[in-house]
Write a protein that holds these residues in place. Sequence first.
Motif, PDB file in Angstrom:
ATOM      1  N   ASN A 192       2.558  33.717  21.119  1.00  0.00           N
ATOM      2  CA  ASN A 192       1.432  33.032  22.173  1.00  0.00           C
ATOM      3  C   ASN A 192       0.815  34.344  23.558  1.00  0.00           C
ATOM      4  OD1 ASN A 192       1.290  29.931  22.766  1.00  0.00           O
ATOM      5  ND2 ASN A 192       2.751  29.955  24.394  1.00  0.00           N
ATOM      6  N   ASP A 193       0.133  34.083  22.610  1.00  0.00           N
ATOM      7  CA  ASP A 193      -1.001  35.157  23.729  1.00  0.00           C
ATOM      8  C   ASP A 193      -0.589  36.146  24.614  1.00  0.00           C
ATOM      9  OD1 ASP A 193      -3.803  35.903  25.035  1.00  0.00           O
ATOM     10  OD2 ASP A 193      -2.850  34.320  26.720  1.00  0.00           O
ATOM     11  N   GLU A 194       0.439  36.993  24.189  1.00  0.00           N
ATOM     12  CA  GLU A 194       1.514  38.049  23.885  1.00  0.00           C
ATOM     13  C   GLU A 194       1.975  37.734  24.887  1.00  0.00           C
ATOM     14  OE1 GLU A 194      -0.742  41.530  24.711  1.00  0.00           O
ATOM     15  OE2 GLU A 194      -2.313  40.851  23.075  1.00  0.00           O
ATOM     16  N   THR A 195       2.580  36.419  25.402  1.00  0.00           N
ATOM     17  CA  THR A 195       3.947  35.856  26.023  1.00  0.00           C
ATOM     18  C   THR A 195       5.056  36.302  26.170  1.00  0.00           C
ATOM     19  OG1 THR A 195       3.633  33.768  26.246  1.00  0.00           O
ATOM     20  CG2 THR A 195       1.673  35.174  27.907  1.00  0.00           C
ATOM     21  N   ILE A 196       5.329  35.785  24.548  1.00  0.00           N
ATOM     22  CA  ILE A 196       6.371  35.848  24.370  1.00  0.00           C
ATOM     23  C   ILE A 196       6.300  37.891  23.363  1.00  0.00           C
ATOM     24  CG2 ILE A 196       7.958  34.365  23.059  1.00  0.00           C
ATOM     25  CD1 ILE A 196       6.424  32.197  23.544  1.00  0.00           C
ATOM     26  N   GLU A 197       7.998  37.722  23.197  1.00  0.00           N
ATOM     27  CA  GLU A 197       8.315  39.219  22.302  1.00  0.00           C
ATOM     28  C   GLU A 197       8.931  38.832  21.200  1.00  0.00           C
ATOM     29  OE1 GLU A 197      10.865  41.634  24.405  1.00  0.00           O
ATOM     30  OE2 GLU A 197       9.419  42.323  25.214  1.00  0.00           O
ATOM     31  N   GLY A 198       8.191  38.967  19.656  1.00  0.00           N
ATOM     32  CA  GLY A 198       8.537  39.225  18.948  1.00  0.00           C
ATOM     33  C   GLY A 198      10.515  40.012  18.487  1.00  0.00           C
ATOM     34  N   ASP A 199      10.595  38.962  17.300  1.00  0.00           N
ATOM     35  CA  ASP A 199      12.157  40.418  17.088  1.00  0.00           C
ATOM     36  C   ASP A 199      12.403  40.611  15.818  1.00  0.00           C
ATOM     37  OD1 ASP A 199      14.747  41.159  17.810  1.00  0.00           O
ATOM     38  OD2 ASP A 199      15.499  38.598  16.736  1.00  0.00           O
ATOM     39  N   PRO A 200      12.419  41.412  15.685  1.00  0.00           N
ATOM     40  CA  PRO A 200      12.612  43.055  16.865  1.00  0.00           C
ATOM     41  C   PRO A 200      11.036  42.681  17.276  1.00  0.00           C
ATOM     42  CG  PRO A 200      13.232  43.775  14.850  1.00  0.00           C
ATOM     43  CD  PRO A 200      12.697  42.317  13.800  1.00  0.00           C
ATOM     44  N   HIS A 201      10.665  44.016  18.197  1.00  0.00           N
ATOM     45  CA  HIS A 201       9.033  43.698  19.197  1.00  0.00           C
ATOM     46  C   HIS A 201       8.707  44.740  18.796  1.00  0.00           C
ATOM     47  CE1 HIS A 201       6.910  43.867  22.268  1.00  0.00           C
ATOM     48  NE2 HIS A 201       7.430  44.495  23.134  1.00  0.00           N
ATOM     49  N   ALA A 202       9.792  46.273  18.976  1.00  0.00           N
ATOM     50  CA  ALA A 202       8.671  47.616  18.668  1.00  0.00           C
ATOM     51  C   ALA A 202       9.589  48.760  18.197  1.00  0.00           C
ATOM     52  CB  ALA A 202       8.853  47.658  20.079  1.00  0.00           C
ATOM     53  N   TYR A 203       8.266  48.960  17.161  1.00  0.00           N
ATOM     54  CA  TYR A 203       8.842  50.426  16.309  1.00  0.00           C
ATOM     55  C   TYR A 203       7.999  51.421  16.046  1.00  0.00           C
ATOM     56  CZ  TYR A 203      10.316  45.585  13.286  1.00  0.00           C
ATOM     57  OH  TYR A 203      11.426  45.238  12.426  1.00  0.00           O
ATOM     58  N   ILE A 204       8.644  52.706  15.931  1.00  0.00           N
ATOM     59  CA  ILE A 204       7.809  53.745  16.258  1.00  0.00           C
ATOM     60  C   ILE A 204       7.911  54.182  14.896  1.00  0.00           C
ATOM     61  CG2 ILE A 204       8.421  56.442  16.291  1.00  0.00           C
ATOM     62  CD1 ILE A 204       9.868  55.906  18.912  1.00  0.00           C
ATOM     63  N   LEU A 205       6.355  53.867  14.054  1.00  0.00           N
ATOM     64  CA  LEU A 205       6.319  54.617  12.775  1.00  0.00           C
ATOM     65  C   LEU A 205       5.770  55.210  12.141  1.00  0.00           C
ATOM     66  CD1 LEU A 205       5.138  53.206  10.104  1.00  0.00           C
ATOM     67  CD2 LEU A 205       2.972  52.983  10.337  1.00  0.00           C
ATOM     68  N   HIS A 206       6.517  56.715  11.728  1.00  0.00           N
ATOM     69  CA  HIS A 206       6.067  58.208  11.263  1.00  0.00           C
ATOM     70  C   HIS A 206       5.422  57.875   9.952  1.00  0.00           C
ATOM     71  CE1 HIS A 206       9.340  58.833  14.613  1.00  0.00           C
ATOM     72  NE2 HIS A 206       9.547  58.237  13.992  1.00  0.00           N
ATOM     73  N   VAL A 207       4.162  58.479   9.739  1.00  0.00           N
ATOM     74  CA  VAL A 207       4.100  58.932   8.836  1.00  0.00           C
ATOM     75  C   VAL A 207       4.195  59.938   8.383  1.00  0.00           C
ATOM     76  CG1 VAL A 207       1.671  58.642   7.346  1.00  0.00           C
ATOM     77  CG2 VAL A 207       2.236  57.180   9.177  1.00  0.00           C
ATOM     78  N   ILE A 208       4.406  60.256   6.977  1.00  0.00           N
ATOM     79  CA  ILE A 208       4.595  61.519   5.931  1.00  0.00           C
ATOM     80  C   ILE A 208       3.713  61.593   5.017  1.00  0.00           C
ATOM     81  CG2 ILE A 208       7.093  61.903   6.578  1.00  0.00           C
ATOM     82  CD1 ILE A 208       7.945  60.719   3.944  1.00  0.00           C
ATOM     83  N   GLU A 209       2.988  62.715   5.012  1.00  0.00           N
ATOM     84  CA  GLU A 209       2.216  63.971   4.301  1.00  0.00           C
ATOM     85  C   GLU A 209       2.293  63.163   3.056  1.00  0.00           C
ATOM     86  OE1 GLU A 209      -1.343  67.235   3.110  1.00  0.00           O
ATOM     87  OE2 GLU A 209       0.444  67.523   5.136  1.00  0.00           O
ATOM     88  N   LYS A 210       1.994  62.790   1.949  1.00  0.00           N
ATOM     89  CA  LYS A 210       2.021  63.079   0.643  1.00  0.00           C
ATOM     90  C   LYS A 210       1.767  63.732  -0.106  1.00  0.00           C
ATOM     91  CE  LYS A 210       0.250  59.904  -3.935  1.00  0.00           C
ATOM     92  NZ  LYS A 210      -0.571  58.785  -4.342  1.00  0.00           N
ATOM     93  N   LEU A 211       3.008  63.872  -0.945  1.00  0.00           N
ATOM     94  CA  LEU A 211       2.013  65.293  -2.020  1.00  0.00           C
ATOM     95  C   LEU A 211       1.864  64.798  -3.115  1.00  0.00           C
ATOM     96  CD1 LEU A 211       6.346  66.739  -1.369  1.00  0.00           C
ATOM     97  CD2 LEU A 211       3.987  67.412  -0.425  1.00  0.00           C
ATOM     98  N   ASN A 212      -0.048  64.952  -3.819  1.00  0.00           N
ATOM     99  CA  ASN A 212      -0.378  65.007  -4.712  1.00  0.00           C
ATOM    100  C   ASN A 212      -0.292  66.298  -5.089  1.00  0.00           C
ATOM    101  OD1 ASN A 212      -2.184  64.460  -6.195  1.00  0.00           O
ATOM    102  ND2 ASN A 212      -3.142  63.828  -5.010  1.00  0.00           N
ATOM    103  N   SER A 213       0.258  66.370  -6.328  1.00  0.00           N
ATOM    104  CA  SER A 213       0.038  68.015  -7.678  1.00  0.00           C
ATOM    105  C   SER A 213      -1.373  67.995  -8.530  1.00  0.00           C
ATOM    106  CB  SER A 213       0.972  67.751  -8.398  1.00  0.00           C
ATOM    107  OG  SER A 213       1.103  66.994  -9.368  1.00  0.00           O
TER     108      SER A 213
END
Length: 313
Positions: A192-213
């Motif tokens: 609703n136009d950034e007035t209501i927080e979703g649940d869960p509201h926030a995440y910290i995304l970590h990206v690990i490098e793909k190992l490609n042989s």
Amino acid sequence: MKVYWILTLFLTGAYSGFVALNHPTSLPGSCGDKVVWRKIFPIKATIAECQIKKCIIKESFQERFTVIPEKNCSLFIKSAKRNDRGEYVCSCNGFERNVNLEVVVTINMTAVEMGNITLPCSGDTQRDVRDVTWLYNEQKVLHYTANGATKPGDGYEGRVSLTDDGFKDGDVSLTISGVRQTDAGIYRCFLNDETIEGDPHAYILHVIEKLNSTGGNQTEGNNNEKPTYIGLILLFSLIICFLLILLCRKKMASPTVDTTDSEPVQESGQKHSTRPFYSGDETYELSNLRMNVNNDHSNSSGSKPELTKKVDD
């Protein structure tokens, strides 16, 4: 974790930003001869007073708050807590700047580069909810409206989506396809136009490098192979040393032939023999064969020397 500030500067000089719980952040200040930092909501308290770049932090804030004169007297928070959220004011030579700080509780998520990741979020979409917005730091990732229109943010075209038919059920989870290293950061879910927080509201995304042989980052691949090669070389070296030690011990333990007690080899010109011979039922051994030369007789008579043969019983 640095704070992400909305670039919009209101006429009142107010800023808004957020920080993840237990992460450090700084609130932008103003430089001057006299600077005062205060919190005005939800409580009223003076945090710090600075005079000609010499700052005094009030006792109740000394543990986690610091003013940095070299950075325009910005207010630095070592580890943001839930109660640090609210509105702050920086007064500098009669000018005031308001700063609104939001402290969000985040969930850590990890994705593999070029893989897919879903960030769960739900909300009440039954009444008067017009849209869903996902933000990456302060950048829009996806904006979804109730009529089904979807608008991805810059750099996310063709890579982000909501759960199929999820909006009508209150499921507004975000799926990111082909995850990139640049996708790492904080994601927040709003309705609703950034007035209501979703649940869960926030995440910290970590990206690990793909190992490609077979391809990809060859430098990384070579770095990963070096320890393997070194380990194999050390293993083969240890095996060779072990085999050499066993071989040396085997040679040292082998019996040597002692020739001192064996029979001497008889030469063809030897005049003595110990070989037994048989005659009838008795065994005789030829022990000695002597020749006696009677020098006196030879000298006196000139006759040939007499050969004497002696056989011992």
